[in-house]
Design a protein around this motif. Structure first.
Motif, PDB file in Angstrom:
ATOM      1  N   ASP A   5       0.790  -1.222   0.000  1.00 32.39           N
ATOM      2  CA  ASP A   5       0.000   0.000   0.000  1.00 32.39           C
ATOM      3  C   ASP A   5       0.825   1.276   0.000  1.00 32.39           C
ATOM      4  O   ASP A   5       0.284   2.375   0.103  1.00 32.39           O
ATOM      5  N   GLY A   6       2.136   1.174  -0.135  1.00 31.23           N
ATOM      6  CA  GLY A   6       2.972   2.368  -0.241  1.00 31.23           C
ATOM      7  C   GLY A   6       2.888   2.975  -1.627  1.00 31.23           C
ATOM      8  O   GLY A   6       2.234   2.434  -2.529  1.00 31.23           O
ATOM      9  N   PRO A   7       3.524   4.117  -1.849  1.00 29.11           N
ATOM     10  CA  PRO A   7       3.499   4.747  -3.175  1.00 29.11           C
ATOM     11  C   PRO A   7       4.247   3.918  -4.209  1.00 29.11           C
ATOM     12  O   PRO A   7       5.366   3.466  -3.969  1.00 29.11           O
ATOM     13  N   TRP A   8       3.633   3.738  -5.360  1.00 25.15           N
ATOM     14  CA  TRP A   8       4.238   2.972  -6.446  1.00 25.15           C
ATOM     15  C   TRP A   8       4.972   3.927  -7.389  1.00 25.15           C
ATOM     16  O   TRP A   8       4.398   4.908  -7.867  1.00 25.15           O
ATOM     17  N   ARG A  52      -1.188   8.448 -17.491  1.00 25.18           N
ATOM     18  CA  ARG A  52      -2.469   7.815 -17.827  1.00 25.18           C
ATOM     19  C   ARG A  52      -3.187   7.265 -16.594  1.00 25.18           C
ATOM     20  O   ARG A  52      -4.422   7.245 -16.549  1.00 25.18           O
ATOM     21  N   TYR A  53      -2.396   6.808 -15.610  1.00 24.15           N
ATOM     22  CA  TYR A  53      -2.983   6.198 -14.414  1.00 24.15           C
ATOM     23  C   TYR A  53      -2.431   6.870 -13.156  1.00 24.15           C
ATOM     24  O   TYR A  53      -1.789   6.230 -12.316  1.00 24.15           O
ATOM     25  N   PRO A  54      -2.667   8.159 -12.959  1.00 20.21           N
ATOM     26  CA  PRO A  54      -2.099   8.849 -11.792  1.00 20.21           C
ATOM     27  C   PRO A  54      -2.650   8.324 -10.468  1.00 20.21           C
ATOM     28  O   PRO A  54      -2.026   8.509  -9.416  1.00 20.21           O
ATOM     29  N   HIS A  55      -3.817   7.660 -10.526  1.00 20.90           N
ATOM     30  CA  HIS A  55      -4.395   7.084  -9.307  1.00 20.90           C
ATOM     31  C   HIS A  55      -3.723   5.768  -8.922  1.00 20.90           C
ATOM     32  O   HIS A  55      -3.901   5.285  -7.804  1.00 20.90           O
ATOM     33  N   VAL A  56      -2.945   5.206  -9.837  1.00 25.53           N
ATOM     34  CA  VAL A  56      -2.251   3.934  -9.571  1.00 25.53           C
ATOM     35  C   VAL A  56      -0.781   4.180  -9.250  1.00 25.53           C
ATOM     36  O   VAL A  56      -0.220   3.555  -8.346  1.00 25.53           O
ATOM     37  N   PHE A  57      -0.157   5.103  -9.995  1.00 24.73           N
ATOM     38  CA  PHE A  57       1.287   5.313  -9.871  1.00 24.73           C
ATOM     39  C   PHE A  57       1.574   6.713  -9.338  1.00 24.73           C
ATOM     40  O   PHE A  57       1.093   7.713  -9.868  1.00 24.73           O
ATOM     41  N   HIS A  58       2.386   6.758  -8.292  1.00 25.32           N
ATOM     42  CA  HIS A  58       2.682   8.014  -7.604  1.00 25.32           C
ATOM     43  C   HIS A  58       3.702   8.862  -8.357  1.00 25.32           C
ATOM     44  O   HIS A  58       3.631  10.099  -8.338  1.00 25.32           O
ATOM     45  N   ALA A  59       4.654   8.204  -9.010  1.00 31.39           N
ATOM     46  CA  ALA A  59       5.728   8.932  -9.692  1.00 31.39           C
ATOM     47  C   ALA A  59       6.382   8.004 -10.699  1.00 31.39           C
ATOM     48  O   ALA A  59       6.089   6.805 -10.754  1.00 31.39           O
ATOM     49  N   ALA A  60       7.282   8.583 -11.505  1.00 34.29           N
ATOM     50  CA  ALA A  60       7.980   7.790 -12.515  1.00 34.29           C
ATOM     51  C   ALA A  60       9.377   8.356 -12.755  1.00 34.29           C
ATOM     52  O   ALA A  60       9.612   9.558 -12.605  1.00 34.29           O
ATOM     53  N   TYR A  61      10.256   7.467 -13.146  1.00 32.22           N
ATOM     54  CA  TYR A  61      11.638   7.804 -13.495  1.00 32.22           C
ATOM     55  C   TYR A  61      11.871   7.239 -14.884  1.00 32.22           C
ATOM     56  O   TYR A  61      11.885   6.034 -15.087  1.00 32.22           O
ATOM     57  N   ALA A  62      12.037   8.140 -15.872  1.00 35.20           N
ATOM     58  CA  ALA A  62      12.160   7.743 -17.271  1.00 35.20           C
ATOM     59  C   ALA A  62      13.555   8.105 -17.783  1.00 35.20           C
ATOM     60  O   ALA A  62      13.851   9.266 -18.044  1.00 35.20           O
ATOM     61  N   SER A  65      11.604  14.442  -1.859  1.00 33.82           N
ATOM     62  CA  SER A  65      10.568  15.476  -1.742  1.00 33.82           C
ATOM     63  C   SER A  65       9.203  14.942  -2.131  1.00 33.82           C
ATOM     64  O   SER A  65       8.177  15.371  -1.597  1.00 33.82           O
ATOM     65  N   TRP A  66       9.164  13.991  -3.064  1.00 34.93           N
ATOM     66  CA  TRP A  66       7.887  13.428  -3.522  1.00 34.93           C
ATOM     67  C   TRP A  66       7.345  12.365  -2.573  1.00 34.93           C
ATOM     68  O   TRP A  66       6.156  12.064  -2.576  1.00 34.93           O
ATOM     69  N   LEU A  67       8.228  11.782  -1.782  1.00 36.67           N
ATOM     70  CA  LEU A  67       7.795  10.721  -0.874  1.00 36.67           C
ATOM     71  C   LEU A  67       7.525  11.254   0.532  1.00 36.67           C
ATOM     72  O   LEU A  67       7.211  10.492   1.421  1.00 36.67           O
TER      73      LEU A  67
END
Length: 470
Positions: free
Chosen positions: A157-160, A178-188, A468-470
């Protein structure tokens, strides 16, 4: 030469024992070869739908993934690493910067294999009918459905946070949007966000990278190509066949074979710059310059070394037949799947047409696009690809995405960077430019004491942003 081979062998990550053409050579994973200690992960399979968009299609398949064998602590981050056009291996996440991120944030790591690659086979074979299920839409739904279900089933249940490199950098960024309710952040990392039929700038960046090492370095390549042109004009097919260890005598009267030959001997070399690590471009140039009195011998010798004795196939009829007629999944080559995907939605072909590079200008984009129709059928036209790339850019924004909490990293000497992000769009989606780096080094490799300061600074900034995001 041995020093060059010793440096690049761990980076190529291809089954060179079976490499026979440029596609075998150019479909490495983006991860260097490292220890694959399977004791550090658990292998699992997840039941996915073959077609997420047809409620009447109830077929399913098993998607492979690796789990950290550590105990999950409530509310700690989950790093979902996305596999791409390769078979996932434990070493990809047990080592490198991904492992450092996991340690820094006490994160739980999951490594998800992409449909149609490795052991994740949603259909029985690679017929054209089945390849229709290899789309970005399907792969994105795989990712979201997996995350949503696994989060509930395993209590994660932590941030994905999504992590991807190259093509899967796109997936990470686009899935976050596309799925901001599923994924908290991304590293591309090294994500080619702009779909485009072809971009000649790829070889221009290769030229720039070599010029930075030594202003005379690209001129050795140019001299080799000029020398090769003389052999071609004089009809010396046997000499060319021997120099480049071709699988059969090249037919210089066959324009398709000759054009494909020119592309192969340029693209294989350019791959060295794309996978370059600190110092490796200097070794390339030292090798070329040490043999500049005999440029063609030096250049062809370097390519023979990279092919590790495997003959190079330049017979376009046989190449087309090889990939057109392939129906069964292969354990060593994913070319049929990947090129299909490019011919449909992305493009990203690299013509040799720019005057600002040393390899010549005799491989136009229309020649490369003919591969699509020759292998997959006459309906795979340039117009179809144009429509596919337009749709991709419309859906995900190309170089102007509107999304938050995405970190993009771009190596300034990455030949792919012409189709990557080139400026910050908003403070919540920073673009980190890493001076002197090539493709995805920031995410795939472990930190080393002698790393360039630009790489050290980039990774520290990534740590700070995630904190900062977490």
């Amino acid at each position: 030469m041995p020093a060059l081979w010793k440096l690049f062998l761990p980076l190529l990550c291809v089954s060179l024992a079976k490499a026979s053409d440029v596609f075998d050579f150019l479909r490495p994973t983006i991860f260097p070869k490292v220890s694959n200690d399977k004791s550090l992960v658990e292998e699992w399979y997840f039941t996915q739908k073959v077609d997420h968009f047809n409620i009447l299609d109830d077929r399913t398949w098993s998607q492979r993934f690796f789990l950290s064998n550590t105990t999950y602590n409530a509310s700690t981050p989950v790093l979902l690493v996305l596999g791409g056009e390769w078979q996932i291996e434990p070493g990809h996440v047990n080592n490198g910067f991904i492992a450092e991120l996991a340690e820094r944030f006490g994160a739980f790591v999951i490594y998800l294999e992409h449909r149609f690659y490795g052991q994740s086979k949603p259909v029985p074979d690679l017929s054209l009918e089945n390849l229709a299920f290899l789309t970005m839409d399907q792969a994105m739904e795989d990712t979201a459905f997996f995350a949503q279900s696994t989060k509930i089933q395993m209590g994660l249940d932590g941030p994905w946070i999504l992590i991807g490199a190259s093509y899967t950098g796109d997936m990470a960024a686009w899935a976050r949007a596309r799925y901001p309710h599923v994924f908290h952040a991304a590293y591309a990392s090294g994500a080619p966000v702009l779909a485009k039929a072809g971009y000649e700038e790829y070889f221009e960046v290769v030229n720039t990278a070599l010029l930075i090492e030594n202003a005379s370095c690209p001129s050795v390549i140019e001299a080799a190509m000029n020398e090769l042109q003389i052999l071609i004009e004089n009809g010396l097919a046997d000499n060319i066949t021997t120099l480049f260890n071709l699988a059969e005598r090249i037919d210089l009267a066959n324009l398709n074979d000759l054009t494909f030959f020119r592309f192969q001997i340029s693209a294989i070399f350019a791959t060295l710059v794309q996978i370059a690590r600190p110092g490796s471009n200097g070794i390339i140039c030292d090798t070329l310059l040490s043999g500049q009195d005999n440029p063609l011998d030096t250049y062809s010798g370097l390519l023979r070394l990279l092919m590790q004795g495997n003959p190079l196939n330049v017979n376009t009829t046989k190449i087309v037949e090889k990939y057109r007629d392939q129906v069964e999944f292969s354990e060593t080559s994913y070319t049929r799947q990947w090129i299909y995907h490019c011919c449909n939605e992305f493009g990203w072909f690299n013509p040799l047409s720019s005057p600002n590079q040393p390899f010549g200008q005799q491989v136009p984009l229309d020649f490369m696009l003919k591969f699509c129709s020759s292998v997959y059928g006459p309906e795979f036209t340039p117009e179809r690809l144009e429509a596919g790339t337009a749709r991709t850019n419309l859906l995900y924004g190309g170089k102007n995405p509107q999304a938050s909490r995405i970190i993009y990293t771009v190596g300034t000497l990455d030949p792919v960077n012409p189709v990557q992000m080139d400026q910050d769009i908003n403070p919540e989606s920073p673009v980190i430019f890493i001076e002197g780096m090539s493709h995805c080094v920031d995410v795939t490799d472990a930190s080393k004491p002698n790393d360039p300061q630009s790489l050290i600074d980039a990774r520290q900034r990534i740590f700070n942003i995630f904190e900062s995001w977490l």
